[in-house]
Motif scaffolding. Structure first.
Motif, PDB file in Angstrom:
ATOM      1  N   ILE A   1       3.620  -4.410   3.342  1.00 44.84           N
ATOM      2  CA  ILE A   1       2.606  -4.797   2.354  1.00 44.84           C
ATOM      3  C   ILE A   1       2.850  -3.942   1.125  1.00 44.84           C
ATOM      4  O   ILE A   1       2.548  -2.747   1.094  1.00 44.84           O
ATOM      5  CB  ILE A   1       1.178  -4.604   2.900  1.00 44.84           C
ATOM      6  CG1 ILE A   1       0.985  -5.435   4.185  1.00 44.84           C
ATOM      7  CG2 ILE A   1       0.145  -5.001   1.858  1.00 44.84           C
ATOM      8  CD1 ILE A   1      -0.369  -5.266   4.843  1.00 44.84           C
ATOM      9  N   GLY A   2       3.459  -4.566   0.104  1.00 45.82           N
ATOM     10  CA  GLY A   2       3.926  -3.841  -1.084  1.00 45.82           C
ATOM     11  C   GLY A   2       5.425  -3.607  -1.002  1.00 45.82           C
ATOM     12  O   GLY A   2       5.924  -2.537  -1.349  1.00 45.82           O
TER      13      GLY A   2
ATOM     14  N   ILE B   1       2.613   0.101   4.849  1.00 43.38           N
ATOM     15  CA  ILE B   1       1.821  -0.166   3.647  1.00 43.38           C
ATOM     16  C   ILE B   1       2.122   0.866   2.559  1.00 43.38           C
ATOM     17  O   ILE B   1       2.521   1.991   2.837  1.00 43.38           O
ATOM     18  CB  ILE B   1       0.306  -0.159   3.947  1.00 43.38           C
ATOM     19  CG1 ILE B   1      -0.139   1.219   4.462  1.00 43.38           C
ATOM     20  CG2 ILE B   1      -0.073  -1.245   4.936  1.00 43.38           C
ATOM     21  CD1 ILE B   1      -1.637   1.415   4.444  1.00 43.38           C
ATOM     22  N   THR B   2       1.934   0.448   1.328  1.00 41.75           N
ATOM     23  CA  THR B   2       2.033   1.356   0.187  1.00 41.75           C
ATOM     24  C   THR B   2       0.637   1.865  -0.153  1.00 41.75           C
ATOM     25  O   THR B   2      -0.354   1.139   0.049  1.00 41.75           O
ATOM     26  CB  THR B   2       2.664   0.641  -1.024  1.00 41.75           C
ATOM     27  OG1 THR B   2       2.700   1.534  -2.130  1.00 41.75           O
ATOM     28  CG2 THR B   2       1.851  -0.585  -1.430  1.00 41.75           C
ATOM     29  N   PRO B   3       0.503   3.105  -0.655  1.00 44.80           N
ATOM     30  CA  PRO B   3      -0.823   3.645  -0.987  1.00 44.80           C
ATOM     31  C   PRO B   3      -1.559   2.836  -2.054  1.00 44.80           C
ATOM     32  O   PRO B   3      -2.774   2.951  -2.184  1.00 44.80           O
ATOM     33  CB  PRO B   3      -0.501   5.055  -1.515  1.00 44.80           C
ATOM     34  CG  PRO B   3       0.828   5.392  -0.945  1.00 44.80           C
ATOM     35  CD  PRO B   3       1.570   4.108  -0.832  1.00 44.80           C
ATOM     36  N   ALA B   4      -0.837   2.001  -2.795  1.00 45.92           N
ATOM     37  CA  ALA B   4      -1.465   1.231  -3.866  1.00 45.92           C
ATOM     38  C   ALA B   4      -2.264   0.033  -3.362  1.00 45.92           C
ATOM     39  O   ALA B   4      -3.001  -0.601  -4.120  1.00 45.92           O
ATOM     40  CB  ALA B   4      -0.395   0.743  -4.846  1.00 45.92           C
ATOM     41  N   VAL B   5      -2.143  -0.290  -2.069  1.00 41.58           N
ATOM     42  CA  VAL B   5      -2.827  -1.475  -1.528  1.00 41.58           C
ATOM     43  C   VAL B   5      -4.334  -1.221  -1.458  1.00 41.58           C
ATOM     44  O   VAL B   5      -4.772  -0.212  -0.886  1.00 41.58           O
ATOM     45  CB  VAL B   5      -2.289  -1.817  -0.120  1.00 41.58           C
ATOM     46  CG1 VAL B   5      -3.078  -2.962   0.493  1.00 41.58           C
ATOM     47  CG2 VAL B   5      -0.821  -2.180  -0.202  1.00 41.58           C
TER      48      VAL B   5
ATOM     49  N   ILE C   1       0.125   0.587  12.108  1.00 39.18           N
ATOM     50  CA  ILE C   1       0.209   0.564  10.646  1.00 39.18           C
ATOM     51  C   ILE C   1       0.530   1.967  10.158  1.00 39.18           C
ATOM     52  O   ILE C   1      -0.157   2.931  10.516  1.00 39.18           O
ATOM     53  CB  ILE C   1      -1.124   0.075  10.024  1.00 39.18           C
ATOM     54  CG1 ILE C   1      -1.476  -1.314  10.548  1.00 39.18           C
ATOM     55  CG2 ILE C   1      -1.033   0.071   8.498  1.00 39.18           C
ATOM     56  CD1 ILE C   1      -2.839  -1.812  10.111  1.00 39.18           C
ATOM     57  N   LYS C   2       1.579   2.087   9.369  1.00 41.21           N
ATOM     58  CA  LYS C   2       2.022   3.397   8.884  1.00 41.21           C
ATOM     59  C   LYS C   2       2.236   3.359   7.379  1.00 41.21           C
ATOM     60  O   LYS C   2       2.648   2.341   6.818  1.00 41.21           O
ATOM     61  CB  LYS C   2       3.348   3.797   9.544  1.00 41.21           C
ATOM     62  CG  LYS C   2       3.314   3.898  11.061  1.00 41.21           C
ATOM     63  CD  LYS C   2       2.824   5.242  11.511  1.00 41.21           C
ATOM     64  CE  LYS C   2       2.907   5.412  13.018  1.00 41.21           C
ATOM     65  NZ  LYS C   2       2.191   6.619  13.466  1.00 41.21           N
TER      66      LYS C   2
END
Length: 449
Positions: free
Chosen positions: A12-13, A76-80, A97-98
C-alpha cells in the motif's frame, strides 16, 4: 516472522522510492507482488513493465483473490491515512502488516548487512558501495533511496546473502536493522517534526551505533563524537583520501587504508562531500575483503544517482544540473561543487523548500545557504505530509536572504523566469515535486540555446 513462508506481498503505497525497491526485491525472489498507489509515476510504470500489478484506486475489490491467504505479507508506507479502505480490510482480517522499515529489518537479520546512516550522503554512499560489491561479484542486493544511473534502478543486484541498506533516521526506522558493517556519514539536525530536538536525533544515532558491537566495523567522520573507525579527506585518519586533484572532469586521488595505499583512483562525482561518500564506501568494501582492483574499477565506473548533482545539459553555452538537496548543509554542498567546477560563471539556483516545519526550523541556515548563489528563484513550500503553518512561507524565507537578485514565482511561471536569466549555470534544488518539472525545464532551455 519467516519471509520464506510468504508467497504474496501486497504494497500500500508501492510507488515510493523505498517501497518500490522492496517490490522489485520480492519479485526477484519469486514472490507474487501486487500493490496500490495514489498516483501513477515513472516508478509505477517501471514496476508494471516488470510484471507487477498496480492499481490507483482505493477499492477493496481490486485486491487480487490470490492474496486472500494467510501467507500474504502487507507492507504499508507511513503516508497512508488511517481511513484507507484496503489497509482497514487487511487490519480487520488480522493479516501480517509491516512498515517498510520493519521488513528491511527482517531481511537484514537473515543476511550480512551493510548499513549506511547519516542525515546526508546515504543514497550516494550506499549506491557506490552496492556498485562496488556487485561489480566484484558479491552475492548482494542493495536497496537504494534513489535511481542509480548505472542500473536505472533503485535496486542493485539480486543476491540472497548480502544486503546494503540505507539506515534512515526518519521515524527512527534504522533501529529495526541488524547491521554487520555500518557507517555514519553525518549527524546534522533534521526531522525536528519527529524528534523535537537535535539532542534527540543524536541519541537515536547513538542507539544505531550501539547495534555495531565491534566498533572496528563502524566507520565515522572526524566530527562525530562516536567510537568508530575515522575516515577523512586530506586529514590524518585510519582511512584517508589525499593527493586530491581534478583531471578530465573527474577527481583523482589516493586512499590510505590500514594495510596499503590505493593510488590514482578516478571518481566522476563532483563535490568534496561526494569524495567523503566514496571514501566511506571504499572503507566498508575494503574491510569486507573486496579486492582493491575491483574497488578501483567500480569507483571509476560509478555514474551517480539521479537527482544528485545530475547533469541535464552540459554544453559550452549552458549547464543545467538537478539536485535533491533539501537541507542547508546539502545546499552548501551543491554550491561548493558548482563553484569548484565553474568558478567564473554566474549561477542561478531554483529552490523548492520541502516541509513547513523544516523551513521554519532551519530558516536562518536556508537563507545563508541560498544567499551564496548569484541569483535565486524560490517556489512555494512543498507540504508533503504537512498542513500549512501560519507565517511560514517562501516569501518569509526570501525576506531573510541577502541576494540582490531573488524572486518568488509560481510553478506555472517557472520556465519563463528561468529563460529570462542570463546565468550560464542553472541548478534546480529540492525534494518535492520540482523533480517532475526537470524534463520541461530541460526542453525549454535546449530550445532557447
Amino acid at each position: 516472522m519467516n519471509l520464506s513462508q510468504i508467497n504474496n506481498v501486497y504494497f500500500i503505497g508501492i510507488g515510493g522510492i523505498g517501497m518500490s525497491n522492496l517490490a522489485r526485491y520480492f519479485k526477484n525472489l519469486g514472490k507474487q507482488v501486487c500493490g496500490y498507489d495514489k498516483t501513477p509515476s515513472v516508478l509505477t510504470s517501471e514496476l508494471i513493465e516488470s510484471g507487477i500489478s498496480i492499481h490507483f484506486e482505493d477499492v477493496i475489490n481490486l485486491i487480487p483473490k490470490d492474496f486472500y491467504t494467510e501467507n500474504t505479507l502487507v507492507i504499508i508506507t507511513p503516508a497512508v491515512p488511517s481511513t484507507h479502505s484496503q489497509w482497514n480490510f487487511f487490519l480487520e482480517r488480522d493479516y501480517v502488516i509491516k512498515k517498510r522499515a520493519e521488513v528491511l529489518g527482517l531481511i537484514t537479520k537473515d543476511t550480512f548487512c551493510f548499513a549506511v546512516a547519516g542525515t546526508h550522503g546515504k543514497t550516494t554512499t550506499s549506491g557506490i558501495l552496492g556498485h562496488i560489491l556487485n561489480e566484484s561479484g558479491a552475492d548482494v542486493t542493495a536497496f537504494i533511496g534513489g535511481i542509480v544511473e548505472n542500473y536505472n534502478s533503485n535496486l542493485i543486484g539480486s543476491g540472497k546473502t548480502i544486503t546494503v541498506v540505507e539506515a534512515d533516521e526518519f521515524d527512527r526506522s534504522f533501529l529495526h536493522l541488524y547491521p554487520n558493517i555500518a557507517c555514519i556519514t553525518s549527524m546534522d539536525a533534521d526531522h525536528l517534526d519527529i524528534y523535537g530536538t537535535s539532542e534527540a536525533i543524536e541519541k537515536s544515532f547513538l542507539e544505531f551505533a550501539d547495534k555495531i558491537i565491534d566498533k572496528r566495523n563502524l566507520f565515522i567522520t572526524k566530527e562525530l563524537a562516536i567510537e568508530g573507525v575515522v575516515c577523512a579527506v586530506n586529514e590524518d585518519a585510519i582511512y584517508k583520501a589525499f593527493n586530491v586533484r581534478v583531471g578530465n572532469g573527474s577527481y583523482i586521488f589516493d586512499v590510505q587504508t590500514p594495510k596499503l595505499v590505493l593510488k590514482d583512483l578516478h571518481f566522476g562525482l563532483p563535490g568534496r562531500h561526494n569524495l567523503m561518500n566514496a571514501l566511506m564506501a571504499i572503507a566498508m568494501a575494503d574491510l569486507f575483503g573486496t579486492p582493491t582492483d575491483a574497488i578501483a574499477k567500480a569507483i571509476a565506473s560509478f555514474k551517480g544517482i539521479k537527482r544528485r548533482f545530475s547533469y541535464q545539459i552540459k554544453t559550452n553555452d549552458k549547464i543545467y544540473i538537478d539536485d535533491y538537496a533539501h537541507h542547508p548543509t546539502e545546499i552548501n554542498a551543491v554550491h561548493q561543487a558548482v563553484t569548484e567546477l565553474y568558478p567564473r560563471e554566474k549561477v542561478l539556483a531554483i529552490f523548492q523548500p520541502h516541509l513547513f516545519s523544516r523551513t521554519r526550523d532551519f530558516a536562518e541556515d536556508f537563507a545563508a545557504s541560498l544567499s551564496q548563489f548569484d541569483e535565486v528563484i524560490l517556489l512555494d513550500i512543498y507540504p508533503a505530509r504537512e498542513q500549512p503553518m501560519e507565517g511560514i512561507t517562501s516569501q518569509w524565507l526570501m525576506d531573510k536572504m541577502t541576494n540582490n537578485c531573488k524572486k518568488l514565482v509560481l510553478k506555472n511561471d517557472l520556465v519563463a523566469a528561468i529563460l529570462q536569466s542570463d546565468a550560464k549555470v542553472v541548478v534546480t534544488i529540492g525534494a518535492g515535486d520540482i523533480g517532475e518539472l526537470v524534463p520541461t525545464i530541460k526542453k525549454a532551455i535546449n530550445e532557447n540555446l
